[in-house]
Design a protein around this motif. Structure first.
Motif, mmCIF file in Angstrom:
data_model
loop_
_atom_site.group_PDB
_atom_site.id
_atom_site.type_symbol
_atom_site.label_atom_id
_atom_site.label_comp_id
_atom_site.label_asym_id
_atom_site.label_seq_id
_atom_site.Cartn_x
_atom_site.Cartn_y
_atom_site.Cartn_z
ATOM 1 N N ARG A 147 -1.485 11.798 25.548
ATOM 2 C CA ARG A 147 -2.588 11.996 24.602
ATOM 3 C C ARG A 147 -3.570 10.847 24.646
ATOM 4 O O ARG A 147 -4.787 11.035 24.622
ATOM 5 N N LEU A 169 -4.153 8.804 27.182
ATOM 6 C CA LEU A 169 -4.896 8.873 28.438
ATOM 7 C C LEU A 169 -5.940 9.971 28.405
ATOM 8 O O LEU A 169 -7.063 9.805 28.901
ATOM 9 N N THR A 170 -5.608 11.113 27.792
ATOM 10 C CA THR A 170 -6.572 12.209 27.702
ATOM 11 C C THR A 170 -7.756 11.834 26.827
ATOM 12 O O THR A 170 -8.912 12.126 27.148
ATOM 13 N N ALA A 206 -8.886 8.802 26.232
ATOM 14 C CA ALA A 206 -9.710 7.816 26.946
ATOM 15 C C ALA A 206 -10.569 8.494 28.007
ATOM 16 O O ALA A 206 -11.745 8.157 28.183
ATOM 17 N N ALA A 207 -9.990 9.459 28.712
ATOM 18 C CA ALA A 207 -10.762 10.166 29.734
ATOM 19 C C ALA A 207 -11.912 10.954 29.117
ATOM 20 O O ALA A 207 -13.031 10.970 29.645
ATOM 21 N N CYS A 208 -11.659 11.602 27.967
ATOM 22 C CA CYS A 208 -12.727 12.352 27.297
ATOM 23 C C CYS A 208 -13.838 11.425 26.821
ATOM 24 O O CYS A 208 -15.027 11.764 26.890
ATOM 25 N N ILE A 235 -14.706 8.498 28.123
ATOM 26 C CA ILE A 235 -15.487 8.060 29.284
ATOM 27 C C ILE A 235 -16.375 9.186 29.787
ATOM 28 O O ILE A 235 -17.553 8.981 30.149
ATOM 29 N N LEU A 236 -15.851 10.414 29.794
ATOM 30 C CA LEU A 236 -16.645 11.543 30.259
ATOM 31 C C LEU A 236 -17.834 11.802 29.338
ATOM 32 O O LEU A 236 -18.949 12.081 29.794
#
Length: 427
Positions: free
Chosen positions: A177, A179-180, A182-184, A186-187
């Motif tokens: 969760r 990592l997800t 953080a990726a969202c 950054i996106l």
């Protein structure tokens, strides 16, 4: 109350025996404690102090101060010994050191540090002898105690929290969760930055004025991209829009569904507007504050290109098509409203405008709400002129048609990205 008869049979009480005579206490020894108070100490006799020896009589005080001897000009110098004279004995110990208390050693003297041949009361002598005075002879290096090492601080045990000794929590890797998320994040930042960069590169910033082509293209989509309350406000206030500069207020009472242009015009007006084509037609009806005048306003979105709209505008203005009574637009008479009797015979004033910056035709037509007819309607541009005495001019129906058309025209241009100043205000 008792009587003597009641105690006649009582036994007599024997009398108390007399106290024996007190014997004198024996004389106690000096310093002994009394027998009756064993806790009390008896002090002995203090011997008298011996007499003080006689002192010599004090010398009589002199009247003046005592004489002071003169100070020598230079300190006296020690005289060197004469030739052949014996040397003075060398001291057996340094000044200030304690005298030996035991018997003198009989054996050979222990080797010690070399001493100066003559004792001199100088700073250099004391500095040279200071180490021996404090630590003793021969204590310069061999007899000095070795320094005590500092204790070493023990290292903490692996996995223990500093200061508490409790085991630390085991290291855990971030879960899926985290990592997800953080990726969202950054996106999302990347998308926002890309949109801002694209807007800057295309020159589509908020401060830049849109081009005429962009305004014209956007004007074709105004009818379905803009709320109806923006294009046709519920209340419109015209400051100084009435006859003689009087303020006017109009309230919307009906909005027609968006439709095509078939059957919305008389035959002559439909033929005049046919070269521009029809995408959609929007209409709404207003009533004034006195509820005596009704006005229908409309906006037709066309299919024509900018050149075709310019040609149509030139044709209307050069041939005066906007002043012909056979080219009047039809009113929108909504049932159950004050405009339900507003038909073709009740039209008193009108205006038709062909716009060139956006693909639209805006019009307005006015009449009385009581259903009275007009045999000589008058264009709005003529009814608002100074000195006009016709019924549309004096009743203000020409002002109603012209000013409401101005307001709807400005709203369409503003929605397309090309706002124009106007005298009206909406609420």
């Amino acid at each position: 109350m008792s009587t003597d008869a009641e105690f006649a049979d009582a036994q007599p009480v024997p009398p108390l025996p007399p106290k024996p005579p007190r014997r004198p206490a024996a004389a106690a020894a000096p310093g002994a404690r009394p027998a009756d108070d064993p806790q009390t100490a008896v002090l002995g006799r203090v011997p008298p102090m011996p007499p003080l020896p006689p002192t010599a009589p004090a010398a009589p005080a002199t009247a003046g101060p005592l004489p002071v001897p003169p100070r020598p000009a230079a300190p006296p110098r020690a005289q060197p010994p004469a030739a052949g004279a014996p040397q003075p004995p060398r001291p057996d110990r340094a000044p200030g050191s304690p005298a030996p208390t035991g018997p003198a050693p009989t054996g050979p003297a222990a080797p010690g540090p070399s001493q100066p041949p003559v004792f001199r009361d100088t700073a250099a002598f004391h500095l040279a002898r200071s180490q021996d005075l404090w630590s003793g002879p021969g204590a310069h290096g061999a007899g000095r105690p070795s320094p005590v090492p500092w204790p070493r601080t023990p290292l903490p045990r692996p996995g223990a929290v500093h200061g508490t000794g409790a085991p630390a929590a085991p290291f855990r890797r971030p879960g899926a969760r985290v990592l997800t998320a953080a990726a969202c994040l950054i996106l999302g930042i990347g998308l926002i930055g890309g949109a801002a960069a694209g807007s800057w590169l295309t020159g589509d910033a908020s401060g830049a004025a849109p081009t005429a082509e962009a305004v014209f293209a956007k004007g074709r989509d105004v009818w379905h991209d803009t709320p109806v309350d923006t294009l046709f406000p519920r209340t419109v206030k015209g400051l100084g829009a009435g006859p003689g500069g009087a303020d006017r207020t109009w309230t919307r009472i009906a909005v027609a569904p968006d439709t095509g242009c078939s059957g919305a015009y008389d035959t002559e007006l439909a033929a005049a507007l046919a070269p521009a084509g029809c995408v959609r037609l929007l209409r709404a009806t207003y009533v004034d504050a006195t509820r005596s005048a009704v006005i229908t306003v409309g906006a037709q979105t066309t299919k024509a290109a900018p050149a075709a709209m310019t040609a149509l505008n030139t044709r209307f203005s050069s041939k005066n098509l906007g002043t012909r009574t056979d080219l009047m637009p039809l009113p929108y008479a909504a049932k159950g409203t004050l405009a339900e009797d507003f038909g073709p015979a009740q039209r008193a004033s009108w205006t038709v405008r062909v716009l060139t910056d956006i693909p639209a035709v805006v019009y307005a037509v006015s009449g009385f709400a009581d259903g009275r007819t007009f045999t000589a309607p008058q264009p709005a541009e003529a009814a608002v002129r100074a000195g006009a005495t016709t019924a549309p001019a004096e009743s203000g129906l020409g002002h109603d048609a012209k000013d409401l058309a101005d307001r709807i025209e400005a709203d369409f241009r503003k929605a397309a990205g090309s706002p124009t100043p106007t005298r009206q205000a909406s609420s």
